[in-house]
Design an enzyme around this catalytic site. Structure first.
Site, short mmCIF file in Angstrom:
data_model
loop_
_atom_site.label_atom_id
_atom_site.label_comp_id
_atom_site.label_asym_id
_atom_site.label_seq_id
_atom_site.Cartn_x
_atom_site.Cartn_y
_atom_site.Cartn_z
N HIS A 1 7.93 51.64 -65.43
CA HIS A 1 7.40 51.28 -66.76
C HIS A 1 7.31 49.76 -66.86
CE1 HIS A 1 6.86 50.91 -71.08
NE2 HIS A 1 8.02 50.29 -71.20
N ASP B 1 3.15 47.05 -73.88
CA ASP B 1 4.28 47.97 -73.87
C ASP B 1 3.85 49.41 -74.16
OD1 ASP B 1 6.90 48.90 -73.80
OD2 ASP B 1 7.40 48.21 -75.82
N HIS C 1 11.94 54.67 -69.34
CA HIS C 1 12.17 53.22 -69.43
C HIS C 1 12.77 52.67 -68.14
CE1 HIS C 1 11.79 54.22 -73.78
NE2 HIS C 1 11.16 53.06 -73.79
N ASN C 2 12.04 52.87 -67.04
CA ASN C 2 12.54 52.50 -65.72
C ASN C 2 11.72 51.34 -65.14
OD1 ASN C 2 10.09 53.70 -65.03
ND2 ASN C 2 11.05 55.72 -64.84
N PHE C 3 11.96 51.04 -63.87
CA PHE C 3 11.26 49.91 -63.24
C PHE C 3 9.75 50.12 -63.20
CE2 PHE C 3 9.52 47.94 -59.34
CZ PHE C 3 9.64 46.62 -59.73
N HIS D 1 11.26 43.16 -70.65
CA HIS D 1 11.37 43.67 -72.03
C HIS D 1 12.23 44.91 -72.20
CE1 HIS D 1 8.52 46.79 -71.04
NE2 HIS D 1 8.80 47.34 -72.20
N ASP D 2 12.50 45.67 -71.13
CA ASP D 2 13.34 46.87 -71.27
C ASP D 2 14.53 46.85 -70.31
OD1 ASP D 2 12.35 48.42 -73.39
OD2 ASP D 2 10.76 49.31 -72.16
N1 PCG Z 1 4.26 59.51 -78.70
C1 PCG Z 1 4.17 58.43 -77.92
N2 PCG Z 1 5.02 57.40 -78.09
C2 PCG Z 1 4.92 56.34 -77.28
C3 PCG Z 1 3.96 56.26 -76.25
N3 PCG Z 1 4.11 55.07 -75.62
C4 PCG Z 1 5.12 54.43 -76.23
N4 PCG Z 1 5.61 55.20 -77.23
C5 PCG Z 1 6.68 54.88 -78.17
O1 PCG Z 1 6.56 53.52 -78.45
C6 PCG Z 1 7.81 52.93 -78.26
C7 PCG Z 1 7.78 51.51 -77.85
O2 PCG Z 1 9.11 51.08 -77.82
P1 PCG Z 1 10.21 51.90 -77.01
O3 PCG Z 1 10.07 51.57 -75.58
O4 PCG Z 1 11.49 51.76 -77.68
O5 PCG Z 1 9.80 53.47 -77.16
C8 PCG Z 1 8.45 53.75 -77.14
C9 PCG Z 1 8.04 55.14 -77.57
O6 PCG Z 1 8.89 55.62 -78.58
C10 PCG Z 1 3.07 57.35 -76.09
O7 PCG Z 1 2.19 57.39 -75.24
N5 PCG Z 1 3.24 58.40 -76.95
ZN ZN Z 2 8.82 49.30 -72.94
#
Ligand code: PCG
Ligand code: ZN
Length: 305
Positions: A66, A201, A62-64, A102-103
């Site tokens: 992303h 997302d 959950h970095n820049f 968003h994050d």
């Molecule tokens: N298993 C899996 N989970 C994902 C993937 N992309 C997003 N997520 C999940 O979807 C969530 C979206 O919200 P968050 O960023 O809280 O955390 C993310 C992860 O838990 C992926 O490619 N694989």
């Molecule tokens: Zn996100």
């Protein structure tokens, strides 16, 4: 050429330095005419983007980067679906800015952890979407600091909608609007905007495998880090983050079958052109990880016998 590439889901974030991504974000805001339409000075936009950059943490997922990918996917979706001619500019601004913010300041531990560990964030927000509320608070702090006073309740709602605990609620609302969807209807528009942010997302698997697979490694690294901490502190261990229980293929086959395909299928009903851009790559990813899963199972069977 890069400008055109930036409008597609096959854009490869791994080829770019963070400083270059900042320029690309500036291009997105400029090419959607936001500077002109909202009379935003280039310097204000640059200050805003820099503050956003500074408020993402150096963590595995959950970095820049992303944040950049989610914003770039939103940008691509806006062009692919021709939303420029279907929604107002302010709506597009809200969607792109929600994706960008968003994050913000994500600590690398999810809501369940925040609540179980009774962190400051969970206490502050009474266990209600603590992270998403925090991302919004940081976003509005930045927007007012740089005097970009386009603060909007819809940005708040779009960011809050990224809490996966509300996934079914939002997807079901969207499904109800589909048979009678009207771009002029306020409620329909709002749920579409939330769905677009949600799709962006979780859109890594809609990208080429060479772009998507490293993202999965980053995600699992963050997941395992959380579950290790949970074990260490004696907190409940989140099953889909447990390194003893999940593998790359098992985590993806379930996520693609039960989350991505149902969500992307609904958006594709409204925009059939997305079939080739996001549904097909996700189906290919499912096949790829299903094969990987079978191969690992056969290997395990072979070692046993
Ligand atoms: N298993 C899996 N989970 C994902 C993937 N992309 C997003 N997520 C999940 O979807 C969530 C979206 O919200 P968050 O960023 O809280 O955390 C993310 C992860 O838990 C992926 O490619 N694989
Ligand atoms: Zn996100």
């Amino acid at each position: 050429e890069v400008r055109e590439h930036l409008k597609t889901p096959i854009f490869d974030n791994w080829q770019w330095e963070e400083a270059e991504m900042m320029v690309l974000l500036q291009v997105m805001y400029t090419d959607l005419d936001f500077l002109m339409v909202f009379h935003i000075e280039l310097e204000v936009l640059q200050n805003f983007l820099f503050e956003v950059y500074c408020h993402y943490n150096n963590i595995p997922f959950h970095n820049f980067q992303h944040c950049f990918c989610v914003t770039q996917m939103m940008y691509g979706l806006i062009w692919l679906t021709d939303l420029r001619n279907k929604l107002e500019r302010i709506d597009l601004f809200i969607m792109l800015t929600s994706a960008l913010c968003h994050d913000l300041d994500h600590p690398g531990y999810n809501n369940v952890y925040q609540i179980n560990a009774q962190t400051d964030l969970a206490l502050r927000y009474n266990d209600i979407s603590p992270l998403e509320n925090h991302h919004c608070a940081i976003a509005f702090g930045i927007l007012s600091k740089v005097s970009l006073m386009l603060i909007n309740v819809l940005i708040l709602r779009c960011i809050l909608a990224t809490d996966m605990a509300r996934h079914n609620e939002i997807l079901n609302k969207f499904k109800v609007t589909l048979p009678v969807f009207d771009f002029k209807n306020k409620e329909h528009k709002e749920v579409l905007m939330k769905i677009m942010v949600k799709v962006s997302d979780i859109s890594n698997e809609a990208r080429p495998m060479a772009v998507a697979e490293p993202w999965l490694d980053c995600l699992l690294q963050e997941f395992f880090n959380q579950s290790d901490t949970e074990k260490l502190k004696g907190l409940p261990v989140t099953p889909f983050m447990d390194r003893d229980k999940v593998s790359k293929p098992s985590s993806q086959t379930n996520f693609i079958r039960f989350v991505l395909l149902p969500l992307f299928t609904e958006l594709t009903k409204l925009f059939p052109c997305l079939e080739q851009h996001i549904l097909e790559p996700v189906r290919r990813a499912l096949e790829y990880y299903s094969n990987m899963e079978k191969a690992t199972q056969e290997e395990a069977g072979a070692t046993k016998s």
